[in-house]
Design a protein around this motif. Structure first.
Motif, PDB file in Angstrom:
ATOM      1  N   THR A   1     -16.205  28.445  43.350  1.00 54.52           N
ATOM      2  CA  THR A   1     -15.447  28.574  44.496  1.00 54.52           C
ATOM      3  C   THR A   1     -15.427  28.258  45.660  1.00 54.52           C
ATOM      4  O   THR A   1     -14.348  27.807  45.926  1.00 54.52           O
ATOM      5  CB  THR A   1     -14.734  30.142  44.597  1.00 54.52           C
ATOM      6  OG1 THR A   1     -15.803  31.311  43.909  1.00 54.52           O
ATOM      7  CG2 THR A   1     -14.261  30.490  42.720  1.00 54.52           C
TER       8      THR A   1
ATOM      9  N   ALA B   1     -27.967  36.811  44.177  1.00 52.50           N
ATOM     10  CA  ALA B   1     -28.560  38.215  45.250  1.00 52.50           C
ATOM     11  C   ALA B   1     -30.019  38.432  43.950  1.00 52.50           C
ATOM     12  O   ALA B   1     -31.099  39.460  45.250  1.00 52.50           O
ATOM     13  CB  ALA B   1     -27.398  38.551  45.628  1.00 52.50           C
ATOM     14  N   THR B   2     -29.439  39.066  43.145  1.00 53.19           N
ATOM     15  CA  THR B   2     -30.743  39.603  42.254  1.00 53.19           C
ATOM     16  C   THR B   2     -32.165  39.359  41.909  1.00 53.19           C
ATOM     17  O   THR B   2     -32.981  39.951  41.370  1.00 53.19           O
ATOM     18  CB  THR B   2     -30.285  40.114  41.101  1.00 53.19           C
ATOM     19  OG1 THR B   2     -30.655  38.868  39.689  1.00 53.19           O
ATOM     20  CG2 THR B   2     -28.679  40.446  41.151  1.00 53.19           C
TER      21      THR B   2
ATOM     22  N   GLU C   1     -12.960  35.566  44.555  1.00 48.97           N
ATOM     23  CA  GLU C   1     -13.988  33.838  44.307  1.00 48.97           C
ATOM     24  C   GLU C   1     -14.698  34.831  43.273  1.00 48.97           C
ATOM     25  O   GLU C   1     -15.896  34.186  42.997  1.00 48.97           O
ATOM     26  CB  GLU C   1     -14.465  34.379  45.471  1.00 48.97           C
ATOM     27  CG  GLU C   1     -13.964  33.808  46.753  1.00 48.97           C
ATOM     28  CD  GLU C   1     -14.554  33.969  47.965  1.00 48.97           C
ATOM     29  OE1 GLU C   1     -15.967  34.039  48.459  1.00 48.97           O
ATOM     30  OE2 GLU C   1     -14.290  32.994  48.948  1.00 48.97           O
TER      31      GLU C   1
ATOM     32  N   ILE D   1     -22.631  42.278  48.270  1.00 55.06           N
ATOM     33  CA  ILE D   1     -23.283  41.860  46.868  1.00 55.06           C
ATOM     34  C   ILE D   1     -24.442  42.653  46.904  1.00 55.06           C
ATOM     35  O   ILE D   1     -24.571  43.087  46.316  1.00 55.06           O
ATOM     36  CB  ILE D   1     -23.453  40.312  47.117  1.00 55.06           C
ATOM     37  CG1 ILE D   1     -22.412  39.470  46.728  1.00 55.06           C
ATOM     38  CG2 ILE D   1     -24.440  40.083  45.861  1.00 55.06           C
ATOM     39  CD1 ILE D   1     -22.801  37.495  47.250  1.00 55.06           C
ATOM     40  N   GLN D   2     -24.916  42.544  47.914  1.00 50.66           N
ATOM     41  CA  GLN D   2     -26.748  44.143  48.144  1.00 50.66           C
ATOM     42  C   GLN D   2     -25.611  45.367  47.400  1.00 50.66           C
ATOM     43  O   GLN D   2     -26.096  45.618  46.409  1.00 50.66           O
ATOM     44  CB  GLN D   2     -26.456  44.075  49.231  1.00 50.66           C
ATOM     45  CG  GLN D   2     -28.004  42.442  48.990  1.00 50.66           C
ATOM     46  CD  GLN D   2     -28.734  42.187  48.201  1.00 50.66           C
ATOM     47  OE1 GLN D   2     -29.503  43.360  47.252  1.00 50.66           O
ATOM     48  NE2 GLN D   2     -28.974  41.363  47.958  1.00 50.66           N
TER      49      GLN D   2
ATOM     50  N   PHE E   1     -14.554  43.119  43.789  1.00 52.60           N
ATOM     51  CA  PHE E   1     -15.430  41.679  43.584  1.00 52.60           C
ATOM     52  C   PHE E   1     -14.187  40.312  44.647  1.00 52.60           C
ATOM     53  O   PHE E   1     -15.100  39.848  45.127  1.00 52.60           O
ATOM     54  CB  PHE E   1     -15.537  41.576  42.075  1.00 52.60           C
ATOM     55  CG  PHE E   1     -16.324  42.033  41.315  1.00 52.60           C
ATOM     56  CD1 PHE E   1     -18.103  41.992  41.704  1.00 52.60           C
ATOM     57  CD2 PHE E   1     -15.565  43.228  40.513  1.00 52.60           C
ATOM     58  CE1 PHE E   1     -17.840  42.681  40.667  1.00 52.60           C
ATOM     59  CE2 PHE E   1     -16.701  44.026  39.613  1.00 52.60           C
ATOM     60  CZ  PHE E   1     -17.897  43.656  40.311  1.00 52.60           C
TER      61      PHE E   1
ATOM     62  N   LEU F   1     -23.066  37.678  41.676  1.00 51.29           N
ATOM     63  CA  LEU F   1     -24.001  38.562  42.007  1.00 51.29           C
ATOM     64  C   LEU F   1     -25.361  38.260  41.085  1.00 51.29           C
ATOM     65  O   LEU F   1     -26.624  38.891  42.087  1.00 51.29           O
ATOM     66  CB  LEU F   1     -23.866  40.044  41.586  1.00 51.29           C
ATOM     67  CG  LEU F   1     -22.536  40.965  41.713  1.00 51.29           C
ATOM     68  CD1 LEU F   1     -22.428  42.168  40.995  1.00 51.29           C
ATOM     69  CD2 LEU F   1     -22.301  40.527  43.231  1.00 51.29           C
TER      70      LEU F   1
ATOM     71  N   ARG G   1     -20.290  39.052  52.843  1.00 56.38           N
ATOM     72  CA  ARG G   1     -19.718  39.184  51.194  1.00 56.38           C
ATOM     73  C   ARG G   1     -21.399  38.984  50.995  1.00 56.38           C
ATOM     74  O   ARG G   1     -21.915  39.801  50.166  1.00 56.38           O
ATOM     75  CB  ARG G   1     -20.091  37.989  51.200  1.00 56.38           C
ATOM     76  CG  ARG G   1     -20.219  36.880  49.196  1.00 56.38           C
ATOM     77  CD  ARG G   1     -19.601  35.824  49.671  1.00 56.38           C
ATOM     78  NE  ARG G   1     -19.559  35.170  48.038  1.00 56.38           N
ATOM     79  CZ  ARG G   1     -20.923  34.603  47.361  1.00 56.38           C
ATOM     80  NH1 ARG G   1     -22.365  34.470  47.898  1.00 56.38           N
ATOM     81  NH2 ARG G   1     -21.143  34.644  45.944  1.00 56.38           N
TER      82      ARG G   1
ATOM     83  N   LEU H   1     -22.948  46.025  46.334  1.00 58.24           N
ATOM     84  CA  LEU H   1     -22.565  45.565  44.596  1.00 58.24           C
ATOM     85  C   LEU H   1     -23.511  45.729  43.259  1.00 58.24           C
ATOM     86  O   LEU H   1     -23.419  46.531  41.869  1.00 58.24           O
ATOM     87  CB  LEU H   1     -21.511  44.484  44.015  1.00 58.24           C
ATOM     88  CG  LEU H   1     -19.906  44.355  44.711  1.00 58.24           C
ATOM     89  CD1 LEU H   1     -19.508  43.285  44.444  1.00 58.24           C
ATOM     90  CD2 LEU H   1     -19.680  45.941  43.978  1.00 58.24           C
ATOM     91  N   ILE H   2     -24.786  45.564  43.942  1.00 64.01           N
ATOM     92  CA  ILE H   2     -26.010  44.899  43.071  1.00 64.01           C
ATOM     93  C   ILE H   2     -26.518  46.366  43.055  1.00 64.01           C
ATOM     94  O   ILE H   2     -27.479  46.403  41.603  1.00 64.01           O
ATOM     95  CB  ILE H   2     -26.923  44.350  43.531  1.00 64.01           C
ATOM     96  CG1 ILE H   2     -26.642  42.452  43.208  1.00 64.01           C
ATOM     97  CG2 ILE H   2     -28.291  43.918  43.123  1.00 64.01           C
ATOM     98  CD1 ILE H   2     -27.271  42.059  43.991  1.00 64.01           C
TER      99      ILE H   2
END
Lengths: 285, 145
Positions: free
Chosen positions: A52, A39-40, B120, B25-26, B117, A36, B21, B28-29
């Motif tokens: 991966t 992207a932050t 990966e 991710i956004q 998640f 993550l 993906r 989850l952020i």
């Protein structure tokens, strides 16, 4: 370039990077353990390489092939002449791992940003969430991986042990002694036998780094740890290993790029292979 | 037998809206951005080692308190500011297990990590996130001992 190290071009400072954010000949690549984190916020213009998805074969326990690497480089807009600067979290652990894979494909023109992400952030330098600008693909040539210089396989390691060769085990002392077979909660990364490869010196990988700044220790401190304490010498053929070859790629970088060892290979099969292999020698304690 | 609380089920269903993906991710952020550490009145640094999540290199700590109504309150801290995934996991567990019974907490599957998640993840990251679930479950069980 960071001065005082054996191969100063392999390590650049955050200041050096900050002065070259608009240089089209340089490609910044962030490679993290935490999926993550990029992207932050990342260094402006930096692309992400995920170990991966981007570097591993999805089925076979191996790295991508020449065609896959060429596709990756085209996605990044890199040519064989592009200078690639890697940085990331966890003291550049994953950045070193990515650099090691790139070197398997002969892309020598790549460096680590000393201190990685944490130092950049501590210095108050800018991060952005904006996508990195797309760099046009240049048709990176397909070159098959050459594992001979930087990578060691099980049979080679066995021959190395039988010849009395030097190894450095970068796992924790508990893993080295055999007290611990795997990280707690993750038995899949375990092994049927605990211990270490005979003759290996135990130098946990993170000892090479100042934990406060994320920077590599000065050359004299690294010499003390790896040469005086562990007894390694620059002229010896050294094999580094850990559990699956990630942490040991960090030590591979330290020995080769920072201390100037002439022959260092990363055994990425590492303990998950050795500790599960029938008949290979193991030491405990 | 493992199962999810209604709130955890809802979070996983919301994640399914993001097959891409980058979007996932956004999402989850957005959880990580809501992370707040355990209230100082409940715990202060240095935290007891018994609350340290084993195998978590983001230096996560976990607590489970009885809420006085038969349910639990889960609280966390993540000392590594770069531990974004651990922060997201902490918020998901805190929200998803709020008011659940200790037995419901104990029934949360460890592989919830993969559902959130994906697969990966590095070995170490997986260990840390699974460790957060494992310690939360262990602490919940102790409430009924």
């Amino acid at each position: 370039m960071e001065q005082g190290y054996a191969r100063p071009d392999d390590l650049v400072s955050t200041e050096w990077v900050a002065e070259r954010l608009d240089d089209p000949g340089i490609l910044l690549v962030e490679s993290n353990e935490d999926p993550l984190l990029y992207a932050t916020g990342h260094i402006p213009g930096a692309h992400e390489v995920d170990w991966t998805r981007d570097l591993n074969d999805p089925v076979v326990r191996d790295y991508l092939d020449g065609a896959g690497f060429a596709r990756l480089m085209d996605r990044l807009g890199a040519s064989p002449d592009t200078r690639i600067i890697f940085y990331g979290d966890r003291n550049n652990w994953w950045a070193c791992y990515a650099l090691w894979v790139f070197r398997l494909f002969g892309h020598e023109n790549c460096s680590i940003m000393n201190g990685g992400r944490i130092k950049w952030v501590q210095e108050g330098r800018p991060l952005t969430r904006e996508s990195a600008p797309v760099r046009p693909a240049v048709g990176y040539p397909v070159r098959e991986r050459d594992d001979s210089e930087h990578r060691a396989f099980r049979q080679e390691v066995l021959a190395h042990v039988q010849a009395g060769g030097r190894l450095v085990d970068v796992r924790s002392p508990a893993e080295f002694s055999g007290e611990k077979l795997h990280m707690e909660g993750y038995p899949n990364e375990g092994a049927l036998r605990g211990g270490h490869i005979p003759g290996a010196a135990n130098v946990p990988w993170a000892r090479a780094v100042n934990p406060e700044t994320g920077e590599f220790l000065p050359p004299a401190d690294l010499e003390r740890i790896y040469m005086e304490e562990a007894g390694l010498t620059r002229e010896e053929d050294v094999v580094a290993y850990c559990r699956i070859g990630e942490r040991s790629s960090h030590t591979w970088f330290v020995l080769r790029s920072l201390l100037g060892f002439t022959r260092v290979r990363n055994y990425d099969g590492s303990w998950t292979e050795w500790g599960n292999t029938v008949g290979v020698p193991i030491e405990r304690g | 037998m493992s199962s999810l609380t209604p709130r955890l089920t809802e979070i996983l269903e919301n994640l399914e809206f993001f097959p891409d993906r980058a979007d996932r991710i956004q999402f989850l952020i957005s959880f990580a951005e809501r992370f707040v550490p355990i209230e100082p009145a409940r715990a202060s640094l240095p935290y007891p080692e018994a609350h340290r999540v084993p195998g978590c290199e983001s230096e996560a700590f976990a607590w489970v308190f009885a809420d006085g109504q038969g349910g639990v309150q889960c609280r966390y801290d993540v000392l590594n500011p770069q531990g974004i995934s651990a922060q997201a996991m902490a918020v998901i567990l805190r929200d998803g297990l709020e008011g659940a019974s200790p037995s419901q907490v104990a029934a949360v599957p460890d592989d919830l990590v993969y559902s959130i998640f994906g697969r990966e993840l590095s070995m170490g990251k997986t260990a840390g996130l699974m460790g957060m679930i494992g310690l939360t479950k262990a602490l919940a069980r102790r409430l009924t001992d």
